[in-house]
Design a protein around this motif. Structure first.
Motif, short mmCIF file in Angstrom:
data_model
loop_
_atom_site.label_atom_id
_atom_site.label_comp_id
_atom_site.label_asym_id
_atom_site.label_seq_id
_atom_site.Cartn_x
_atom_site.Cartn_y
_atom_site.Cartn_z
N MET A 238 72.74 53.86 70.16
CA MET A 238 73.63 54.20 71.80
C MET A 238 74.70 55.24 71.39
O MET A 238 74.94 56.06 72.13
CB MET A 238 73.88 53.02 72.25
N GLY A 239 75.58 54.72 70.35
CA GLY A 239 76.74 55.73 70.16
C GLY A 239 76.26 56.82 69.64
O GLY A 239 76.80 57.98 69.90
N GLN A 240 75.36 56.94 68.63
CA GLN A 240 74.73 58.20 68.17
C GLN A 240 74.10 59.19 69.24
O GLN A 240 74.67 60.49 69.16
CB GLN A 240 73.69 58.07 66.97
N GLN A 241 73.51 58.86 70.35
CA GLN A 241 72.82 59.32 71.22
C GLN A 241 73.83 59.83 72.06
O GLN A 241 73.94 61.00 72.66
CB GLN A 241 71.84 58.44 71.86
N PHE A 242 74.99 59.14 72.41
CA PHE A 242 76.05 59.42 73.32
C PHE A 242 76.93 60.55 72.69
O PHE A 242 77.14 61.64 73.35
CB PHE A 242 77.37 58.27 73.48
N TYR A 243 77.00 60.60 71.61
CA TYR A 243 77.74 61.79 70.92
C TYR A 243 77.06 62.86 71.05
O TYR A 243 77.66 64.13 71.32
CB TYR A 243 78.12 61.40 69.25
N ILE A 244 75.74 62.86 70.57
CA ILE A 244 74.71 64.09 70.71
C ILE A 244 74.76 64.74 72.12
O ILE A 244 74.98 65.89 72.42
CB ILE A 244 73.60 63.87 69.90
N ILE A 245 74.39 63.83 72.95
CA ILE A 245 74.10 64.17 74.37
C ILE A 245 75.50 65.03 75.07
O ILE A 245 75.42 65.82 75.65
CB ILE A 245 73.80 63.03 75.32
N ARG A 246 76.72 64.32 74.52
CA ARG A 246 78.04 64.89 75.17
C ARG A 246 78.27 66.22 74.40
O ARG A 246 78.75 67.01 75.10
CB ARG A 246 79.02 63.72 74.61
N ASN A 247 77.98 66.27 73.23
CA ASN A 247 78.42 67.58 72.58
C ASN A 247 77.33 68.78 72.44
O ASN A 247 77.66 69.81 72.45
CB ASN A 247 78.97 67.28 71.09
N ASN A 248 76.08 68.24 72.79
CA ASN A 248 75.12 69.36 72.40
C ASN A 248 73.77 68.76 73.40
O ASN A 248 72.68 68.63 73.10
CB ASN A 248 74.62 69.39 71.27
N PRO A 249 74.08 68.77 74.92
CA PRO A 249 73.37 68.20 75.76
C PRO A 249 72.02 69.46 76.02
O PRO A 249 72.32 70.76 75.49
CB PRO A 249 73.93 68.30 77.07
N ALA A 250 70.90 68.98 76.45
CA ALA A 250 69.78 69.86 76.98
C ALA A 250 70.12 70.53 78.26
O ALA A 250 70.59 70.01 79.02
CB ALA A 250 68.49 69.15 77.06
N PRO A 251 70.07 71.91 78.27
CA PRO A 251 70.22 72.75 79.51
C PRO A 251 69.34 72.19 80.45
O PRO A 251 68.25 71.79 80.57
CB PRO A 251 69.56 74.17 79.03
N GLY A 252 70.07 72.28 81.79
CA GLY A 252 69.58 72.08 82.86
C GLY A 252 69.93 70.40 83.25
O GLY A 252 69.38 69.95 84.20
N THR A 253 70.71 69.86 82.48
CA THR A 253 70.82 68.54 82.56
C THR A 253 72.13 67.99 83.15
O THR A 253 72.91 68.92 83.18
CB THR A 253 70.55 67.61 81.21
N ASP A 254 72.19 66.81 83.65
CA ASP A 254 73.51 66.34 84.23
C ASP A 254 74.65 66.40 83.09
O ASP A 254 75.70 66.83 83.27
CB ASP A 254 73.53 65.01 84.74
N PHE A 256 74.59 68.57 80.68
CA PHE A 256 74.87 70.00 80.26
C PHE A 256 75.83 70.58 81.28
O PHE A 256 77.04 71.22 81.07
CB PHE A 256 73.71 70.66 80.54
N LYS A 257 75.89 69.82 82.63
CA LYS A 257 76.80 70.45 83.67
C LYS A 257 77.93 70.01 83.34
O LYS A 257 79.11 70.42 83.69
CB LYS A 257 76.33 69.98 85.13
N ALA A 258 78.11 68.42 82.93
CA ALA A 258 79.43 67.91 82.76
C ALA A 258 80.11 68.69 81.59
O ALA A 258 81.29 68.75 81.46
CB ALA A 258 79.24 66.42 82.19
N LYS A 259 79.42 69.02 80.58
CA LYS A 259 79.93 69.76 79.30
C LYS A 259 80.55 70.98 79.66
O LYS A 259 81.48 71.49 79.36
CB LYS A 259 79.18 69.85 78.22
N GLN A 260 79.79 71.60 80.79
CA GLN A 260 80.29 73.09 81.16
C GLN A 260 81.54 72.79 81.92
O GLN A 260 82.52 73.69 81.60
CB GLN A 260 79.21 73.66 81.94
N GLU A 261 81.76 71.78 82.72
CA GLU A 261 82.82 71.54 83.46
C GLU A 261 84.09 71.24 82.47
O GLU A 261 85.29 71.34 82.77
CB GLU A 261 82.75 70.29 84.42
N ARG A 262 83.75 70.33 81.38
CA ARG A 262 84.90 70.01 80.42
C ARG A 262 85.40 71.23 79.68
O ARG A 262 86.38 71.48 79.42
CB ARG A 262 84.20 69.04 79.64
#
Length: 322
Positions: A238-254, A256-262
């Motif tokens: 869970m922690g590893q997944q959270f880190y990767i999804i937060r810093n390198n999300p897939a394009p077109g996902t929620d 990814f939009k959250a990272k663009q906003e940050r």
């Protein structure tokens, strides 16, 4: 299983020797933390496999529109559809089975630990464990429950232990819940909306509900030590997944939009700080640094110019005429 017995027991003993420096070697917590240490080592070794899993899962999501086009085009010919789909996987470097690799690679370690604990409960030493280690391990307790105890043995046995029941039920629920939320985290935050209806999404949804049920049913027969291993492994995922999804999300996902906003807010903040610093520099600029202004000559009346006073233009003209 013999090589795995030596590998698992060797890692556990290394951690146990470390924790024995400040904990009771015969206590249950030194062995429980050794199991946690074993989990950390195994998951750290699987990081490259986990990264490949995330990349493959992302590719599977991104090529779903192309997969749907192939289904529309070759839906009447299953053989051709399978050939074209595998060709697409090969061209994009996608492995549809990569999502199962970490789970499959952990299963031998899981069963080796399961067998080690069962043998220790029967006073049988395996791998690098000595008879003294086996005695300590089998009788080690956590919150009053032996590490080698199982929920089924406690319920069906003649000596029912309430502590075992409480700890085992808590760990079964924790193991099931972490398995569910780990899979749901991947689907909810790192899958595009257009991929939620494809075959890959159906596979993920199946795993989302099937795996927790499998672990909930089989968990009642797992020793407490094995459930500690699997729950810790899920928390790591869970922690590893959270880190990767937060810093390198897939394009077109929620995500990814959250990272663009940050990133946008971070850029705006940096821009605001730079603007404020430039304004401070302008305000503190001393006026003495400004170049001195030239004094303009005083304007003279017509009478003064006729009289030819000092500094008058008439005097200057007379000097020129001379």
């Amino acid at each position: 299983m013999t090589p795995l017995y030596y590998a698992v027991s060797g890692i556990m003993l290394a951690w146990h020797n470390l924790f024995s420096l400040f904990l009771d070697p015969a206590g249950g917590w030194s062995w429980v933390l050794s199991i946690v240490g074993l989990t950390v080592v195994i998951r750290a070794l699987l990081i490259p496999i986990f990264v490949k899993q995330i990349k493959s899962s992302r590719n599977m999501q991104l090529i779903q529109p192309k997969v749907k086009e192939l289904q529309k085009k070759y839906g009447h010919d299953r053989e051709r559809l399978a050939q074209e789909t595998m060709k697409l996987y090969k061209e994009t470097g996608t492995n549809p089975f990569a999502s199962c690799l970490p789970l499959l690679l952990q299963m031998p370690i899981f069963f080796a630990l399961f067998r080690l604990i069962n043998h220790a409960a029967n006073d049988e030493a395996k791998g690098f464990l000595s008879q003294t280690d086996v005695n300590q391990f089998s009788h080690g307790e956590i919150f009053g429950a032996p590490i080698s105890a199982t929920l089924t043995d406690s319920i069906s046995g003649p000596d029912q232990d309430l502590a075992v029941v409480i700890v085992a039920v808590f760990l079964v629920i924790s193991m099931t819940a972490t398995t569910f939320f780990t899979q749901r985290q991947l689907m909810a935050k790192n899958m595009p909306k257009d991929a939620m209806s494809g075959p890959y999404a159906q596979q993920q949804k199946l795993l989302l509900y099937v795996l927790p049920v499998v672990f909930a049913v089989s968990g009642i027969a797992f020793p407490i030590g094995v459930m500690i291993y699997w729950t810790t492994s899920n928390l790591w995922t869970m922690g590893q997944q959270f880190y990767i999804i937060r810093n390198n999300p897939a394009p077109g996902t929620d995500a990814f939009k959250a990272k663009q906003e940050r990133d946008r807010l971070k850029a705006d903040k940096k821009g605001g700080v730079a603007l404020a610093e430039s304004e401070v520099d302008v305000e503190v600029e001393p006026e003495t640094r400004r170049p001195a202004q030239r004094q303009q000559p005083k304007r003279q009346t017509r009478e003064q110019r006729k009289k030819g006073g000092p500094g008058s233009s008439g005097t200057q003209n007379q000097g020129k005429n001379k």
